[in-house]
Write a protein that holds these residues in place. Structure first.
Motif, short mmCIF file in Angstrom:
data_model
loop_
_atom_site.label_atom_id
_atom_site.label_comp_id
_atom_site.label_asym_id
_atom_site.label_seq_id
_atom_site.Cartn_x
_atom_site.Cartn_y
_atom_site.Cartn_z
N ASP A 182 -14.14 -4.35 6.60
CA ASP A 182 -14.23 -3.81 5.22
C ASP A 182 -14.96 -2.45 5.00
O ASP A 182 -16.00 -2.43 5.41
N GLY A 183 -14.16 -1.48 4.70
CA GLY A 183 -14.88 -0.12 4.62
C GLY A 183 -16.04 -0.27 3.65
O GLY A 183 -16.68 1.05 3.88
N GLN B 125 -3.37 10.54 7.28
CA GLN B 125 -4.63 11.28 7.01
C GLN B 125 -5.31 11.17 8.23
O GLN B 125 -5.91 12.42 8.66
N MET C 131 -9.62 0.36 -3.97
CA MET C 131 -10.41 -0.09 -2.76
C MET C 131 -10.90 -1.53 -2.95
O MET C 131 -11.34 -1.76 -4.14
N LEU C 132 -10.61 -2.48 -1.98
CA LEU C 132 -10.97 -3.93 -2.54
C LEU C 132 -11.76 -4.45 -1.49
O LEU C 132 -11.97 -4.00 -0.22
N GLU D 183 -13.08 7.40 7.85
CA GLU D 183 -12.01 7.14 6.94
C GLU D 183 -12.25 5.97 6.75
O GLU D 183 -11.89 4.93 7.18
N THR E 235 -10.03 6.74 0.82
CA THR E 235 -8.52 7.15 0.67
C THR E 235 -7.97 5.84 -0.40
O THR E 235 -6.92 5.77 -0.46
N GLN F 233 0.91 -1.22 -0.10
CA GLN F 233 0.04 0.20 -0.09
C GLN F 233 0.90 1.10 0.05
O GLN F 233 1.93 1.10 0.04
N THR F 234 0.32 2.55 0.00
CA THR F 234 0.95 3.62 -0.05
C THR F 234 0.49 4.67 0.99
O THR F 234 -0.70 4.63 1.33
N GLU G 141 -9.50 -0.34 8.17
CA GLU G 141 -8.47 -0.95 7.24
C GLU G 141 -8.55 -2.34 7.16
O GLU G 141 -8.83 -3.14 7.94
N ARG G 142 -8.16 -2.77 5.99
CA ARG G 142 -8.49 -4.24 5.55
C ARG G 142 -7.38 -5.03 5.94
O ARG G 142 -7.32 -6.29 5.78
N TYR G 143 -6.15 -4.23 5.93
CA TYR G 143 -4.83 -5.42 6.26
C TYR G 143 -4.51 -5.24 7.68
O TYR G 143 -4.54 -3.80 8.33
N GLY H 196 -9.91 3.01 4.67
CA GLY H 196 -8.48 2.93 4.36
C GLY H 196 -7.48 3.68 5.23
O GLY H 196 -6.91 4.97 5.02
N SER I 284 -1.40 4.33 6.58
CA SER I 284 -0.31 4.57 7.58
C SER I 284 -0.72 5.43 8.81
O SER I 284 0.04 5.39 9.75
#
Ligand code: SAH
Length: 215
Positions: free
Chosen positions: A135-136, A94, A208-209, A86, A152, A61-62, A109-111, A88, A91
């Motif tokens: 899952d967002g 945001q 987005m997954l 939010e 994001t 990811q970034t 976050e999904r990770y 995603g 890090s």
């Protein structure tokens, strides 16, 4: 990592660059000037932290480009004590910008690895937010309705469960498009079933997954 005069100086230059690129919300600029972006990246890449570019974090990811974070945050029109969802966490950068602006942030976050690391990073900087692994696409209806929602990651369509989680008058910012390029889209909930859409430039996000990641 601790903040340094060098990092502070680099942040000031970054803020000047963002102003030149059209960011004018003083509170957004103040938050970017305050939050140490280098703490959200691997310490080996300190030199990259204040360049206006996205940068790899773990799990493929970034961390978003500072200009992108600034545009999304400006479009949200954040007020102190706003309740913001939010999608995603990544890090957590945001999220920290929103927390610095006085918002109450709920971030998904999904990770799992990113979810856990972002919590540690924000705690070490003294910011509080509510972190969720999940899952967002589902949002967080039990914590809504929200003053604002920020996605994001890139999505072809607006996730249908999210707009109903906005307050009337609430704002959602979402990068809409395929994997090559997305249009920053602002959705304002004008009434129960009345949504206004506007476009705010092209950007590139990681996708987005659906569901949570298995690693
Ligand atoms: N806001 C982040 C940007 C991270 S990149 C930052 O400031 O660093 C986008 C993030 O969205 C990635 O971490 C990715 O794993 C996450 N993501 C993608 N699809 C998701 C989904 N359905 N639910 C939650 N998070 C998702």
């Amino acid at each position: 990592m601790t903040d340094t005069f060098l990092a502070k100086g680099k942040r000031k230059l970054l803020v000047e660059e963002l102003k030149r690129k059209g960011i004018s919300d003083e509170e957004v600029l103040r938050a970017i000037n305050t939050v140490p972006r280098h703490d959200f990246m691997d310490p080996a890449f300190l030199n990259h932290a204040y360049i206006d570019k996205a940068f790899p974090i773990s799990s493929g990811q970034t961390i978003s480009q500072p200009y992108t974070v600034a545009v999304q945050t400006e479009l949200l029109r954040v007020k102190r004590r706003d309740k913001i969802l939010e999608i995603g966490t990544g890090s957590g950068y945001q999220c920290a910008i929103l927390a610095e602006m006085g918002a109450k942030v709920y971030t998904i976050e999904r990770y799992r690895e990113l979810h856990l690391r972002a919590q540690r990073t924000l705690a070490s900087l003294g910011y509080t937010a509510d972190f969720f692994f999940g899952d967002g696409y589902e949002g967080k209806p039990q914590y809504g309705p929200f003053d604002a929602i920020v996605i994001t990651a890139a999505t072809k369509e607006i996730p249908e469960k999210l707009p109903p989680q906005l307050k009337i008058g609430g704002r959602m910012v979402v990068p809409l498009g395929d994997s090559n390029s997305q249009v920053m889209t602002l959705v304002i909930r004008k009434g129960e079933n009345d949504f206004e859409y506007s476009s705010h430039g092209s950007f590139i996000f990681v996708p987005m997954l659906k569901g949570t990641a298995s690693e």
